[in-house]
Design an enzyme around this catalytic site. Structure first.
Site, mmCIF file in Angstrom:
data_model
loop_
_atom_site.group_PDB
_atom_site.id
_atom_site.type_symbol
_atom_site.label_atom_id
_atom_site.label_comp_id
_atom_site.label_asym_id
_atom_site.label_seq_id
_atom_site.Cartn_x
_atom_site.Cartn_y
_atom_site.Cartn_z
ATOM 1 N N ASP A 165 0.829 -1.212 0.000
ATOM 2 C CA ASP A 165 0.000 0.000 0.000
ATOM 3 C C ASP A 165 0.866 1.266 0.000
ATOM 4 O O ASP A 165 1.987 1.257 0.521
ATOM 5 C CB ASP A 165 -0.915 -0.017 1.241
ATOM 6 C CG ASP A 165 -2.109 0.897 1.076
ATOM 7 O OD1 ASP A 165 -2.361 1.360 -0.050
ATOM 8 O OD2 ASP A 165 -2.794 1.159 2.076
ATOM 9 N N HIS A 191 2.549 3.209 -8.992
ATOM 10 C CA HIS A 191 2.460 1.761 -9.211
ATOM 11 C C HIS A 191 3.703 1.253 -9.951
ATOM 12 O O HIS A 191 4.200 0.156 -9.676
ATOM 13 C CB HIS A 191 1.190 1.403 -9.996
ATOM 14 C CG HIS A 191 -0.072 1.740 -9.244
ATOM 15 N ND1 HIS A 191 -0.275 1.356 -7.934
ATOM 16 C CD2 HIS A 191 -1.193 2.413 -9.612
ATOM 17 C CE1 HIS A 191 -1.469 1.794 -7.531
ATOM 18 N NE2 HIS A 191 -2.040 2.436 -8.521
ATOM 19 N N LEU A 193 10.862 -20.802 -4.599
ATOM 20 C CA LEU A 193 9.848 -19.931 -3.976
ATOM 21 C C LEU A 193 8.485 -20.084 -4.655
ATOM 22 O O LEU A 193 8.375 -20.047 -5.878
ATOM 23 C CB LEU A 193 10.311 -18.464 -4.101
ATOM 24 C CG LEU A 193 9.295 -17.415 -3.635
ATOM 25 C CD1 LEU A 193 9.102 -17.485 -2.119
ATOM 26 C CD2 LEU A 193 9.737 -16.009 -4.051
HETATM 27 C C1 FPP Z 1 -2.064 -0.009 -3.249
HETATM 28 O O1 FPP Z 1 -1.578 1.314 -3.241
HETATM 29 C C2 FPP Z 1 -1.477 -0.748 -4.345
HETATM 30 C C3 FPP Z 1 -2.171 -1.378 -5.346
HETATM 31 C C4 FPP Z 1 -3.641 -1.369 -5.414
HETATM 32 C C5 FPP Z 1 -1.494 -2.065 -6.431
HETATM 33 C C6 FPP Z 1 -0.207 -2.742 -6.103
HETATM 34 C C7 FPP Z 1 0.533 -3.027 -7.356
HETATM 35 C C8 FPP Z 1 1.890 -2.968 -7.534
HETATM 36 C C9 FPP Z 1 2.840 -2.690 -6.468
HETATM 37 C C10 FPP Z 1 2.519 -3.189 -8.859
HETATM 38 C C11 FPP Z 1 1.932 -4.152 -9.778
HETATM 39 C C12 FPP Z 1 1.978 -5.585 -9.384
HETATM 40 C C13 FPP Z 1 2.586 -6.555 -10.078
HETATM 41 C C14 FPP Z 1 2.346 -7.977 -9.750
HETATM 42 C C15 FPP Z 1 3.512 -6.271 -11.169
HETATM 43 P P1 FPP Z 1 -2.625 2.513 -3.390
HETATM 44 O O2 FPP Z 1 -2.797 2.799 -4.832
HETATM 45 O O3 FPP Z 1 -3.894 2.168 -2.680
HETATM 46 O O4 FPP Z 1 -1.877 3.676 -2.661
HETATM 47 P P2 FPP Z 1 -2.531 4.833 -1.775
HETATM 48 O O5 FPP Z 1 -3.117 4.158 -0.556
HETATM 49 O O6 FPP Z 1 -1.384 5.708 -1.432
HETATM 50 O O7 FPP Z 1 -3.570 5.496 -2.608
#
Ligand code: FPP
Length: 259
Positions: free
Chosen positions: A36, A53, A147
């Site tokens: 997150d 992201h 893994l």
């Molecule tokens: C939450 O942060 C994150 C996500 C919903 C997506 C996580 C994805 C990645 C780290 C990269 C892609 C994954 C792969 C498998 C390549 P948020 O957007 O909710 O952040 P915020 O809380 O600051 O708004």
């Protein structure tokens, strides 16, 4: 202690401390991450959320390498939840593109590292091309023995539990089991992570302290660590720090500790 002393203590600059990885027997068998804070990381820099992201994917790359190298059995990551479809269309599209690109660019290294990929979640919601790429990634790594990397996509913990209950009902209807046979082992066989250890350690970055519908069944006795750093800033050094915290935890699984 006087209030100004308390404040001074709270804001005292921490001396940079480095952490080594704990010995193998002190490591979790299954580690899970709620990645997150990508959006806030980007906002802080005046960038679009998709840039967060993308930066998060870089952090993920280093983490997977490290977790594989130190010999942890299973790693689960929450990449896209059933609730994430409600985000703005451009963000969903950017995330999908990023995930597809990730599989294309990383699959060879993951195969070389003997990583086995399992996708947790309902793949039918994805466009056909993407769905095929995900199925292929699982197929190509099916016989790998290193893994176990579980990537949660269009995943929800409740949906997984409901799905498992449905699969058990079908087994009953087919006469393979009787309702009275249902127990935790049989239930576990119907989850996406069957055959893997339950989650020992769940780490969530970004400052919020909740599970957000992730691996509800598997986290029953998981240790939880909540990190204030945003996911793109979560490094190998932070991981080692958290693994040391985990190694020091007293896990009793509801029992009383023997002296
Ligand atoms: C939450 O942060 C994150 C996500 C919903 C997506 C996580 C994805 C990645 C780290 C990269 C892609 C994954 C792969 C498998 C390549 P948020 O957007 O909710 O952040 P915020 O809380 O600051 O708004």
């Amino acid at each position: 202690m006087r209030p100004e002393q308390i404040i001074a203590r709270l804001f005292r600059k921490k001396t940079a401390q480095t952490f080594d990885c704990p010995p193998k027997e002190k490591l979790p068998r299954h580690i899970a991450f709620i990645m997150d804070g990508n959006g806030r990381w980007a906002k802080k820099r005046g960038l679009p959320r998709s840039a967060g992201h993308a930066a998060g994917t870089e952090a993920l790359r280093e983490l997977i390498r490290t977790v594989s190298d130190i010999g942890i059995e299973s790693m689960s990551i929450y990449a896209f939840s059933t609730e994430n479809w409600n985000r703005p269309t451009e963000e969903v599209q950017a995330l999908m593109k990023l995930i597809s690109r990730y599989f294309l660019s990383e699959i060879d290294e993951l195969i070389e590292k003997n990583v086995r990929i399992t996708i947790l979640g309902e793949l039918d919601a994805f466009p056909d091309e993407q769905k095929q790429a995900l199925i292929q990634a699982m197929e190509r790594t099916r016989l790998n023995t290193g893994l176990k990397l579980n990537i949660a996509l269009n995943y929800g913990g409740r949906a997984e539990i409901v799905r498992a209950a449905g699969l058990l009902c079908e087994k009953c209807v087919r006469g393979e089991i009787k309702p009275g046979d249902v127990n935790a082992e049989l239930f576990d066989e119907c989850t996406y992570t069957h055959g893997q250890a339950d989650v020992d350690l769940l780490i969530r970055t970004g400052g919020d302290e909740r599970i957000s519908n992730f691996l509800l069944w598997q986290c029953w006795y998981a240790e939880l660590i909540f990190e204030d750093v945003f996911w793109p800033d979560y490094t190998k050094q932070k991981l080692f720090e958290d693994l040391n915290i985990y190694a020091g935890r007293d896990r009793r699984f509801g029992r009383v500790k023997e002296k």
